[in-house]
Design an enzyme around this catalytic site. Structure first.
Site, PDB file in Angstrom:
ATOM      1  N   GLU A 127       4.017  -5.719   7.044  1.00 58.04           N
ATOM      2  CA  GLU A 127       3.155  -4.907   7.753  1.00 58.04           C
ATOM      3  C   GLU A 127       3.292  -4.525   9.163  1.00 58.04           C
ATOM      4  OE1 GLU A 127       0.642  -5.907   4.065  1.00 58.04           O
ATOM      5  OE2 GLU A 127       1.895  -6.898   5.531  1.00 58.04           O
ATOM      6  N   GLU A 149      -0.656  -9.340  -1.369  1.00 59.65           N
ATOM      7  CA  GLU A 149      -2.026  -9.600  -1.404  1.00 59.65           C
ATOM      8  C   GLU A 149      -2.806  -9.435  -2.802  1.00 59.65           C
ATOM      9  OE1 GLU A 149      -3.506  -8.529   3.028  1.00 59.65           O
ATOM     10  OE2 GLU A 149      -2.324  -6.689   1.870  1.00 59.65           O
ATOM     11  N   ALA A 154       0.848  -1.310   0.243  1.00 58.55           N
ATOM     12  CA  ALA A 154       0.175   0.052   0.090  1.00 58.55           C
ATOM     13  C   ALA A 154       0.817   1.216  -0.229  1.00 58.55           C
ATOM     14  CB  ALA A 154      -0.763   0.128   1.113  1.00 58.55           C
ATOM     15  N   GLY A 176       0.386  -5.260   0.438  1.00 54.46           N
ATOM     16  CA  GLY A 176      -0.660  -5.230  -0.559  1.00 54.46           C
ATOM     17  C   GLY A 176      -0.241  -5.736  -1.710  1.00 54.46           C
TER      18      GLY A 176
HETATM   19  N1  T1G Z   1       4.797   3.515   0.181  1.00 55.34           N
HETATM   20  C1  T1G Z   1       5.072   4.554  -0.235  1.00 55.34           C
HETATM   21  N2  T1G Z   1       6.680   4.731  -0.457  1.00 55.34           N
HETATM   22  C2  T1G Z   1       7.501   3.857  -0.508  1.00 55.34           C
HETATM   23  C3  T1G Z   1       6.860   2.612  -0.155  1.00 55.34           C
HETATM   24  C4  T1G Z   1       5.430   2.189   0.021  1.00 55.34           C
HETATM   25  N3  T1G Z   1       4.937   1.141   0.457  1.00 55.34           N
HETATM   26  N4  T1G Z   1       8.009   1.453  -0.111  1.00 55.34           N
HETATM   27  C5  T1G Z   1       8.940   2.321  -0.565  1.00 55.34           C
HETATM   28  N5  T1G Z   1       8.895   3.802  -0.775  1.00 55.34           N
HETATM   29  C6  T1G Z   1       9.519   4.784  -1.102  1.00 55.34           C
HETATM   30  C7  T1G Z   1      10.429   5.154  -0.070  1.00 55.34           C
HETATM   31  O1  T1G Z   1      10.192   5.961   1.067  1.00 55.34           O
HETATM   32  C8  T1G Z   1      11.650   5.915  -0.782  1.00 55.34           C
HETATM   33  O2  T1G Z   1      11.417   6.971  -1.300  1.00 55.34           O
HETATM   34  C9  T1G Z   1      11.535   4.782  -2.205  1.00 55.34           C
HETATM   35  O3  T1G Z   1      10.243   4.428  -2.195  1.00 55.34           O
HETATM   36  C10 T1G Z   1      12.467   3.714  -2.200  1.00 55.34           C
HETATM   37  O4  T1G Z   1      12.423   2.774  -1.312  1.00 55.34           O
HETATM   38  C11 T1G Z   1      -3.010  -3.055   2.930  1.00 55.34           C
HETATM   39  C12 T1G Z   1      -1.253  -1.945   4.839  1.00 55.34           C
HETATM   40  C13 T1G Z   1      10.185  -1.931  -1.352  1.00 55.34           C
HETATM   41  C14 T1G Z   1      12.153  -3.346  -0.147  1.00 55.34           C
HETATM   42  O5  T1G Z   1       6.293  -2.168   4.220  1.00 55.34           O
HETATM   43  O6  T1G Z   1      10.413  -2.246   2.110  1.00 55.34           O
HETATM   44  O7  T1G Z   1       0.789  -2.870   2.221  1.00 55.34           O
HETATM   45  O8  T1G Z   1      13.182   8.275  -0.209  1.00 55.34           O
HETATM   46  O9  T1G Z   1      14.830   3.642  -0.265  1.00 55.34           O
HETATM   47  O10 T1G Z   1      16.017   0.141  -0.241  1.00 55.34           O
HETATM   48  O11 T1G Z   1      -1.917  -4.801   3.762  1.00 55.34           O
HETATM   49  O12 T1G Z   1      11.299   0.381   0.355  1.00 55.34           O
HETATM   50  O13 T1G Z   1      13.309   7.799  -2.740  1.00 55.34           O
HETATM   51  O14 T1G Z   1      11.654   9.262  -1.612  1.00 55.34           O
HETATM   52  O15 T1G Z   1      13.426   1.750   0.574  1.00 55.34           O
HETATM   53  O16 T1G Z   1      15.402  -0.493  -2.567  1.00 55.34           O
HETATM   54  C15 T1G Z   1       3.726  -2.786   3.130  1.00 55.34           C
HETATM   55  C16 T1G Z   1       8.015  -0.935   2.184  1.00 55.34           C
HETATM   56  C17 T1G Z   1       3.148  -1.382   3.228  1.00 55.34           C
HETATM   57  C18 T1G Z   1       7.333  -2.128   1.895  1.00 55.34           C
HETATM   58  C19 T1G Z   1      12.727  -1.238  -1.450  1.00 55.34           C
HETATM   59  N6  T1G Z   1       4.941  -2.951   2.385  1.00 55.34           N
HETATM   60  N7  T1G Z   1       9.141  -0.605   1.570  1.00 55.34           N
HETATM   61  O17 T1G Z   1      13.743  -0.928  -0.802  1.00 55.34           O
HETATM   62  O18 T1G Z   1      14.471   1.357  -1.458  1.00 55.34           O
HETATM   63  S1  T1G Z   1       1.666  -1.621   4.152  1.00 55.34           S
HETATM   64  C20 T1G Z   1       5.948  -2.271   3.111  1.00 55.34           C
HETATM   65  C21 T1G Z   1      10.395  -1.444   1.686  1.00 55.34           C
HETATM   66  C22 T1G Z   1       0.484  -2.547   3.278  1.00 55.34           C
HETATM   67  C23 T1G Z   1      -1.889  -3.842   3.102  1.00 55.34           C
HETATM   68  C24 T1G Z   1      -0.986  -3.025   4.129  1.00 55.34           C
HETATM   69  C25 T1G Z   1      11.456  -1.102   0.603  1.00 55.34           C
HETATM   70  C26 T1G Z   1      11.476  -1.788  -0.521  1.00 55.34           C
HETATM   71  P1  T1G Z   1      12.471   8.173  -1.259  1.00 55.34           P
HETATM   72  P2  T1G Z   1      14.033   2.641  -0.583  1.00 55.34           P
HETATM   73  P3  T1G Z   1      15.131  -0.071  -1.323  1.00 55.34           P
END
Ligand code: T1G
Length: 697
Positions: free
Chosen positions: A125, A105, A63, A102
């Site tokens: 999450e 999912e 998400a 998500g």
């Molecule tokens: N949403 C918004 N921005 C995101 C993002 C996300 N999910 N993931 C990464 N970014 C932005 C981050 O801030 C950065 O921005 C850029 O992307 C690169 O990220 C309903 C509720 C994917 C493994 O928890 O673990 O889904 O600083 O520097 O090291 O069930 O990002 O460049 O401006 O980390 O290569 C669940 C979170 C959400 C994954 C990549 N998903 N992301 O790592 O790059 S909750 C997560 C990561 C959800 C549902 C629920 C990592 C990555 P900027 P980065 P990276």
């Protein structure tokens, strides 16, 4: 047609493509686009099978976290996933990079999943204080069974494609890096074989197998220790358990209820702040992205002690050859033996192979002369805290190292400017402050001195990423950011014990707040002799450092865990701190000598004095520009000092409590207790008067 999600057909395959850099997060636009593209695909009579694929470096990584805390817009993700699952044409999800949250999912809502062998999947999450809120807790266990689903969802750890195949999360894994071609080929195969729609929600065999299992209680028991103080991991177990006790639709309702409870928990806000703060700290104010970076192909480390050895391991782990210098062969041999033992212990735990042990050890060499540093790109000095010794060493390195080599110190308190002044190249001098154990702790406090060049700063920040550390750039002052605030907390903790509290009472307040250990247990781990020699060093420098009952312990040889007795005593081979009446006697004797009449002290006073003194000092650090942003302080404390990430760090935590409340108490302590540490920071007063927060800076 949405900009971020497109639909086109290739032969008999309807292709739904998401293209929303950087990580194809499920923003409102992407969710709406997914629904619109699905409708197109369903209406397209020539499309027999649909393919969901993403452009860029990764499949959907979850998400859009930046939308959390804002009003949710329809379509919600659960409904998007339901629509994909209920499509009457088979849908294939083609996964590359990381299918997370998500994103996974959504893929579980599709009917078939193919992944590149380099891909990873996960439901992280819980690391954001949440739980999978679009069916992950109901669909994943239908594929993997209870145990693995609980492991993945309560840890948030990613799983590699091959393991995902073995677990039934994906149906096929292909090598190569052209995910679209792999996806199209797989979808064509589904079409050619006329394979049916296959909804994960309809799968029950794994549910039957684990119905009524003890595994849920076992996980709750395990989490009590591993996730102490946290909210969402326990809700994750409740949600997965619902998959085994309720029909699918009711399980989805239960998941949503639990998801909303997590959304409303303050821990969600703290963890999401920590998520973005960890990414923001890498963007240093005044250091443009395009600042040139020097290559670091060979490194030198001075000192084969605990810190030097740990520091060297970081470089060997990253494949960078490193040479450790010592004054005596015996000390060198001892240091190298400790490193090998650490690696072999890690191999025994199955985290690396024996071959990797040998490979990393082959990258580490030793020397007794700085002549062997003539071609290194970076040297890190890690000798004990003596300014005279460090200045002597940096003078020698200045002569031994090639032009352009970076000279760094791992000092945790001493002035980098003073160390740099001992060289003819202060522009190439920087502080690289690692935290013990240096091969484990994620924080790297990068201390710029007045003359450090932008190139050296940028190189240090890039290097932190390369050795898998979280680098935070800070200015030069006594104790930099972390230790400067820690020393204030330490002094307050000492004062509280002088006035009547017990060390274990103070430590319990800090561990109840979420710290892995309290102030005094930490002193025992670090070694009471460390603090004692620093205090002696400062007294020698003429500073008025007050007497302390800790000095008595040090002089009695109670140096902490390493002597099985410090503020606490320790059983042989056990790190559990046990209160020791002998220490209470030393403290009572000290109070008598100092003429202190002890008094009853509440836990609330301990919390306020230990934490508000840090917040006040943090505000002074921001005022002086030692830290550029409050998030730099938050990340320093989360990754260097075990501040609970679910509280977002000390400055974010302060904003949650309300700066007006904190200022009121700080002013009261200033009146009652006095002392520079309680003089309210001008910035704190300014923010309160303007109704602003640290987070607004
Ligand atoms: N949403 C918004 N921005 C995101 C993002 C996300 N999910 N993931 C990464 N970014 C932005 C981050 O801030 C950065 O921005 C850029 O992307 C690169 O990220 C309903 C509720 C994917 C493994 O928890 O673990 O889904 O600083 O520097 O090291 O069930 O990002 O460049 O401006 O980390 O290569 C669940 C979170 C959400 C994954 C990549 N998903 N992301 O790592 O790059 S909750 C997560 C990561 C959800 C549902 C629920 C990592 C990555 P900027 P980065 P990276």
């Amino acid at each position: 047609m949405s900009e971020v999600v497109t639909y086109n057909r290739e032969g008999s395959i309807g292709v739904i493509t998401v293209n929303y850099p950087p990580v194809n997060a499920l923003s409102h636009a992407v969710r709406s686009g997914l629904v619109a593209a699905l409708e197109q695909g369903q209406k397209d009579a020539d499309a027999k099978v649909l393919l969901l694929v993403c452009e860029g470096r990764t499949f959907i990584a979850g998400a859009d976290i930046s939308e959390f805390g804002k009003p949710m817009q329809d379509p919600g993700l659960p409904s998007v996933v339901d629509q994909y699952e209920n499509c009457d044409k088979p849908i294939v999800a083609a996964i590359h990079g990381t299918a997370l949250g998500g994103g996974l999912e959504t893929a579980l809502g599709c009917h078939y999943r193919v992944a590149l062998s380099s891909a990873k999947v996960g439901l992280p999450e819980v690391k954001l204080g949440l739980l999978p809120g679009a069916g992950g807790t109901q669909r994943l266990p239908r594929l993997t069974g209870a145990q693995k689903a609980l492991e993945m969802i309560t840890s948030g750890e990613f799983v590699g494609a091959k393991d995902a195949l073995a677990l039934g999360i994906v149906d096929a894994v292909e090598d190569g890096n052209d995910i679209k071609a792999v996806g199209l080929a797989y979808a064509q195969n589904i079409a050619d074989e006329g394979k049916p729609v296959r909804r994960v929600r309809d799968l029950t065999d794994k549910l039957e197998a684990d119905k009524g299992s003890e595994v849920f209680e076992q996980f709750r028991a395990g989490l009590k220790k591993k996730a102490r103080g946290q909210f969402s991991p326990f809700k994750c177990v409740d949600a997965v358990e619902a998959a085994f006790s309720l029909p699918f639709e009711d399980g989805m309702k239960r998941e949503r209820e639990l998801f909303m409870e997590c959304m409303e928990s303050p821990q969600r806000a703290g963890l999401i702040h920590a998520f973005f703060a960890e990414r923001e700290v890498s963007k240093v104010k005044g250091l443009p992205k395009e600042t040139p970076v020097r290559d670091i192909h060979k490194v030198g480390v001075i000192g084969a002690g605990t810190m030097g050895g740990g520091i060297a391991m970081n470089f060997a782990n990253a494949g960078i050859p490193v040479t450790i210098a010592e004054v005596k062969q015996e000390a060198l041999d001892k240091g190298l033996a400790v490193i090998r033992r650490n690696y072999e212990n890690t191999a025994k735990k199955g985290r690396i192979t024996q071959a990797q042990v040998e490979e990393r050890m082959s990258l580490i060499s030793g020397t007794l002369t700085y002549d062997d540093f003539s071609d290194v790109d970076l040297v890190i000095e890690a000798v004990f805290e003596s300014m005279d010794l460090k200045r002597k060493i940096f003078g020698q390195l200045d002569d031994a190292c090639k032009p352009g080599a970076i000279l760094a110190s791992n000092t945790s308190t001493l002035s980098i400017d003073d160390i740099a002044a001992a060289t003819k190249r202060p522009q190439d001098v920087i502080g690289l402050h690692f935290f013990s154990p240096a091969n484990v702790m994620k924080l790297l406090e990068i201390v710029r001195c007045e003359k450090t060049s932008d190139e050296v700063k940028a190189t240090a920040m890039a290097l932190a990423k390369k050795i898998r550390k979280v680098g935070v750039m800070v200015g030069n002052c006594y104790g930099f950011v972390g230790n400067r605030m820690l020393h204030k907390r330490g002094a307050e903790a000492m004062a509280l014990v002088n006035e009547g509290a017990s060390p274990q009472q103070v430590d319990k307040v800090l561990t109840d707040l979420g710290f892995p250990m309290g102030q005094f247990a930490m002193s025992d781990l670090a070694g009471i002799d460390i603090g004692y020699s620093i205090r002696q060093e400062r007294r020698k420098a003429g500073e008025d450092v007050p007497a302390s009952w800790m000095d008595k312990l040090a002089e009695q040889g109670r140096l902490g865990q390493k002597t099985q007795a410090g503020v606490y005593r320790y059983e042989e081979g056990n790190r559990k701190p046990i209160p020791d009446p002998e220490v209470d006697r030393v403290i009572a004797e000290f109070r008598q000598e100092q003429g202190i009449k002890s008094r009853e002290i509440t836990d609330q006073e301990i919390l306020e004095r230990c934490m508000y003194v840090m917040v006040n000092e943090g505000a002074k650090i921001l005022e002086e520009g030692i830290a550029d942003r409050s998030l730099d302080i938050d990340i320093t404390w989360i990754y260097g000092y075990g501040f609970p990430a679910y509280r977002g760090g000390p400055m974010f935590w302060a904003d949650q409590i309300g700066l007006d409340n904190i200022l009121g108490t700080v002013e009261q302590f200033y009146d009652d207790l006095g002392g520079e540490q309680w003089k309210p920071a001008g910035l704190l007063q300014e923010l309160v008067s303007e109704g602003r927060r640290f987070g607004d800076l």
